[in-house]
Design a protein around this motif. Structure first.
Motif, PDB file in Angstrom:
ATOM      1  N   ILE A   1      71.237  12.241  37.207  1.00  0.00           N
ATOM      2  CA  ILE A   1      70.214  11.215  37.395  1.00  0.00           C
ATOM      3  C   ILE A   1      68.859  11.671  36.869  1.00  0.00           C
ATOM      4  CG2 ILE A   1      68.959   9.846  39.105  1.00  0.00           C
ATOM      5  CD1 ILE A   1      71.553   9.713  40.702  1.00  0.00           C
ATOM      6  N   LEU A   2      68.471  12.910  37.193  1.00  0.00           N
ATOM      7  CA  LEU A   2      67.160  13.397  36.775  1.00  0.00           C
ATOM      8  C   LEU A   2      67.195  14.098  35.415  1.00  0.00           C
ATOM      9  CD1 LEU A   2      65.955  14.773  40.222  1.00  0.00           C
ATOM     10  CD2 LEU A   2      65.394  12.582  39.159  1.00  0.00           C
ATOM     11  N   LYS A   3      68.394  14.248  34.854  1.00  0.00           N
ATOM     12  CA  LYS A   3      68.574  14.881  33.539  1.00  0.00           C
ATOM     13  C   LYS A   3      68.048  16.313  33.501  1.00  0.00           C
ATOM     14  CE  LYS A   3      70.164  10.980  32.031  1.00  0.00           C
ATOM     15  NZ  LYS A   3      71.519  10.714  32.387  1.00  0.00           N
ATOM     16  N   GLU A   4      68.214  17.030  34.629  1.00  0.00           N
ATOM     17  CA  GLU A   4      67.824  18.442  34.688  1.00  0.00           C
ATOM     18  C   GLU A   4      68.946  19.293  34.101  1.00  0.00           C
ATOM     19  OE1 GLU A   4      65.134  18.129  38.764  1.00  0.00           O
ATOM     20  OE2 GLU A   4      67.084  19.103  38.848  1.00  0.00           O
ATOM     21  N   PRO A   5      68.618  20.292  33.304  1.00  0.00           N
ATOM     22  CA  PRO A   5      69.669  21.132  32.715  1.00  0.00           C
ATOM     23  C   PRO A   5      70.313  22.045  33.767  1.00  0.00           C
ATOM     24  CG  PRO A   5      67.514  22.001  32.174  1.00  0.00           C
ATOM     25  CD  PRO A   5      67.289  20.694  32.899  1.00  0.00           C
ATOM     26  N   ILE A   6      71.560  22.387  33.521  1.00  0.00           N
ATOM     27  CA  ILE A   6      72.271  23.337  34.388  1.00  0.00           C
ATOM     28  C   ILE A   6      72.715  24.507  33.520  1.00  0.00           C
ATOM     29  CG2 ILE A   6      74.224  23.731  35.932  1.00  0.00           C
ATOM     30  CD1 ILE A   6      74.385  20.779  36.437  1.00  0.00           C
ATOM     31  N   SER A   7      72.326  25.708  33.912  1.00  0.00           N
ATOM     32  CA  SER A   7      72.751  26.894  33.174  1.00  0.00           C
ATOM     33  C   SER A   7      74.070  27.412  33.764  1.00  0.00           C
ATOM     34  CB  SER A   7      71.666  27.976  33.238  1.00  0.00           C
ATOM     35  OG  SER A   7      71.493  28.400  34.565  1.00  0.00           O
ATOM     36  N   LEU A   8      74.575  28.463  33.188  1.00  0.00           N
ATOM     37  CA  LEU A   8      75.862  29.010  33.610  1.00  0.00           C
ATOM     38  C   LEU A   8      75.836  29.545  35.035  1.00  0.00           C
ATOM     39  CD1 LEU A   8      78.758  29.733  32.877  1.00  0.00           C
ATOM     40  CD2 LEU A   8      77.912  31.888  31.948  1.00  0.00           C
ATOM     41  N   LEU A   9      74.745  30.208  35.435  1.00  0.00           N
ATOM     42  CA  LEU A   9      74.663  30.806  36.769  1.00  0.00           C
ATOM     43  C   LEU A   9      74.829  29.773  37.892  1.00  0.00           C
ATOM     44  CD1 LEU A   9      74.388  33.395  38.363  1.00  0.00           C
ATOM     45  CD2 LEU A   9      71.905  33.141  38.212  1.00  0.00           C
ATOM     46  N   PRO A  10      74.146  28.633  37.859  1.00  0.00           N
ATOM     47  CA  PRO A  10      74.391  27.636  38.908  1.00  0.00           C
ATOM     48  C   PRO A  10      75.833  27.114  38.918  1.00  0.00           C
ATOM     49  CG  PRO A  10      72.323  27.166  37.829  1.00  0.00           C
ATOM     50  CD  PRO A  10      72.990  28.264  37.042  1.00  0.00           C
ATOM     51  N   ILE A  11      76.456  27.029  37.759  1.00  0.00           N
ATOM     52  CA  ILE A  11      77.849  26.585  37.712  1.00  0.00           C
ATOM     53  C   ILE A  11      78.752  27.600  38.401  1.00  0.00           C
ATOM     54  CG2 ILE A  11      79.796  26.117  36.160  1.00  0.00           C
ATOM     55  CD1 ILE A  11      77.731  24.857  34.235  1.00  0.00           C
ATOM     56  N   VAL A  12      78.498  28.882  38.181  1.00  0.00           N
ATOM     57  CA  VAL A  12      79.262  29.936  38.857  1.00  0.00           C
ATOM     58  C   VAL A  12      79.037  29.849  40.364  1.00  0.00           C
ATOM     59  CG1 VAL A  12      79.477  32.440  39.156  1.00  0.00           C
ATOM     60  CG2 VAL A  12      79.306  31.462  36.864  1.00  0.00           C
ATOM     61  N   ARG A  13      77.784  29.643  40.772  1.00  0.00           N
ATOM     62  CA  ARG A  13      77.473  29.512  42.205  1.00  0.00           C
ATOM     63  C   ARG A  13      78.199  28.323  42.818  1.00  0.00           C
ATOM     64  NH1 ARG A  13      71.095  30.304  41.373  1.00  0.00           N
ATOM     65  NH2 ARG A  13      71.063  32.556  41.226  1.00  0.00           N
ATOM     66  N   LEU A  14      78.236  27.212  42.092  1.00  0.00           N
ATOM     67  CA  LEU A  14      78.941  26.038  42.595  1.00  0.00           C
ATOM     68  C   LEU A  14      80.419  26.352  42.828  1.00  0.00           C
ATOM     69  CD1 LEU A  14      77.429  23.176  40.403  1.00  0.00           C
ATOM     70  CD2 LEU A  14      76.930  23.680  42.788  1.00  0.00           C
ATOM     71  N   GLY A  15      81.018  27.060  41.892  1.00  0.00           N
ATOM     72  CA  GLY A  15      82.421  27.445  42.043  1.00  0.00           C
ATOM     73  C   GLY A  15      82.644  28.337  43.258  1.00  0.00           C
ATOM     74  N   LEU A  16      81.738  29.267  43.486  1.00  0.00           N
ATOM     75  CA  LEU A  16      81.848  30.151  44.648  1.00  0.00           C
ATOM     76  C   LEU A  16      81.676  29.369  45.949  1.00  0.00           C
ATOM     77  CD1 LEU A  16      79.898  33.272  43.354  1.00  0.00           C
ATOM     78  CD2 LEU A  16      82.369  33.056  43.675  1.00  0.00           C
ATOM     79  N   ILE A  17      80.769  28.401  45.957  1.00  0.00           N
ATOM     80  CA  ILE A  17      80.576  27.590  47.147  1.00  0.00           C
ATOM     81  C   ILE A  17      81.821  26.788  47.451  1.00  0.00           C
ATOM     82  CG2 ILE A  17      79.317  25.598  48.077  1.00  0.00           C
ATOM     83  CD1 ILE A  17      76.822  26.748  46.636  1.00  0.00           C
ATOM     84  N   VAL A  18      82.399  26.176  46.451  1.00  0.00           N
ATOM     85  CA  VAL A  18      83.622  25.391  46.650  1.00  0.00           C
ATOM     86  C   VAL A  18      84.731  26.280  47.205  1.00  0.00           C
ATOM     87  CG1 VAL A  18      85.454  24.123  45.456  1.00  0.00           C
ATOM     88  CG2 VAL A  18      83.057  23.645  44.925  1.00  0.00           C
ATOM     89  N   ARG A  19      84.870  27.475  46.636  1.00  0.00           N
ATOM     90  CA  ARG A  19      85.897  28.401  47.130  1.00  0.00           C
ATOM     91  C   ARG A  19      85.646  28.764  48.586  1.00  0.00           C
ATOM     92  NH1 ARG A  19      86.411  33.968  47.711  1.00  0.00           N
ATOM     93  NH2 ARG A  19      84.240  34.142  47.093  1.00  0.00           N
ATOM     94  N   GLU A  20      84.393  29.076  48.919  1.00  0.00           N
ATOM     95  CA  GLU A  20      84.024  29.447  50.291  1.00  0.00           C
ATOM     96  C   GLU A  20      84.334  28.335  51.282  1.00  0.00           C
ATOM     97  OE1 GLU A  20      81.593  31.531  53.355  1.00  0.00           O
ATOM     98  OE2 GLU A  20      82.015  32.250  51.336  1.00  0.00           O
ATOM     99  N   VAL A  21      83.950  27.132  50.912  1.00  0.00           N
ATOM    100  CA  VAL A  21      84.180  25.993  51.818  1.00  0.00           C
ATOM    101  C   VAL A  21      85.662  25.762  52.037  1.00  0.00           C
ATOM    102  CG1 VAL A  21      83.898  23.490  52.066  1.00  0.00           C
ATOM    103  CG2 VAL A  21      81.974  24.901  51.323  1.00  0.00           C
TER     104      VAL A  21
END
Length: 119
Positions: free
Chosen positions: A95-115
Motif C-alpha cells: 500500500i505504501l510502496k515501501e521497499p523490502i530488503s532481504l533482511l526483513p524477508i529473512v526475519r519474516l520467515g523466522l517469525i512464521v517458523r516461531e509462531v
C-alpha cells in the motif's frame, strides 16, 4: 487455543496492525515536525483523524491483548502477536510502496517458523 482466545488474538492483532497503518498515514499528513512547543505539537496531532483513529485502534488492541493474557500463557500470546509484524511489512510494501530488503524477508520467515512451533 479455544475459539474465544483465538478471537481475542485476532482482535488484538488486527487492531494493532490497523493502528500502526493509521499512525503512519497520519504521520505522513503531519510531515516532519519542526521544533515547536509541546502544546502546538499535541494540537497538530489531535487535528489529524488518522492519528486519533490509530491511537484508538492501539487502545482496543491493548485491551484485547490484556484479556488474552488472562486466558493463555505469555509464551503463546507473544509469538502469536509477532504475526502483526508480517502484516505491517506487507501493508508497507503493497500500500505504501515501501521497499523490502532481504533482511526483513529473512526475519519474516523466522517469525512464521516461531509462531508455527509455539502456537
Amino acid at each position: 487455543m479455544s475459539a474465544p482466545e483465538f478471537s481475542l488474538l485476532l482482535i488484538s492483532l488486527f487492531t494493532s496492525v490497523g493502528g500502526q497503518f493509521l499512525l503512519k498515514m497520519g504521520a505522513l499528513k503531519l510531515a516532519k515536525v519542526p521544533s515547536m512547543n509541546f502544546f502546538s505539537l499535541v494540537f497538530n496531532i489531535i487535528t489529524i483523524p488518522e492519528l486519533l483513529l490509530g491511537l484508538t485502534c492501539y487502545g482496543i488492541g491493548v485491551i484485547a491483548y490484556i484479556l488474552l493474557l488472562t486466558r493463555v500463557n505469555l509464551s503463546v500470546a507473544a509469538p502469536a502477536i509477532l504475526v502483526g509484524y508480517i502484516f505491517s511489512v506487507l501493508l508497507g510494501y503493497f500500500i505504501l510502496k515501501e521497499p523490502i530488503s532481504l533482511l526483513p524477508i529473512v526475519r519474516l520467515g523466522l517469525i512464521v517458523r516461531e509462531v508455527i512451533l509455539v502456537v
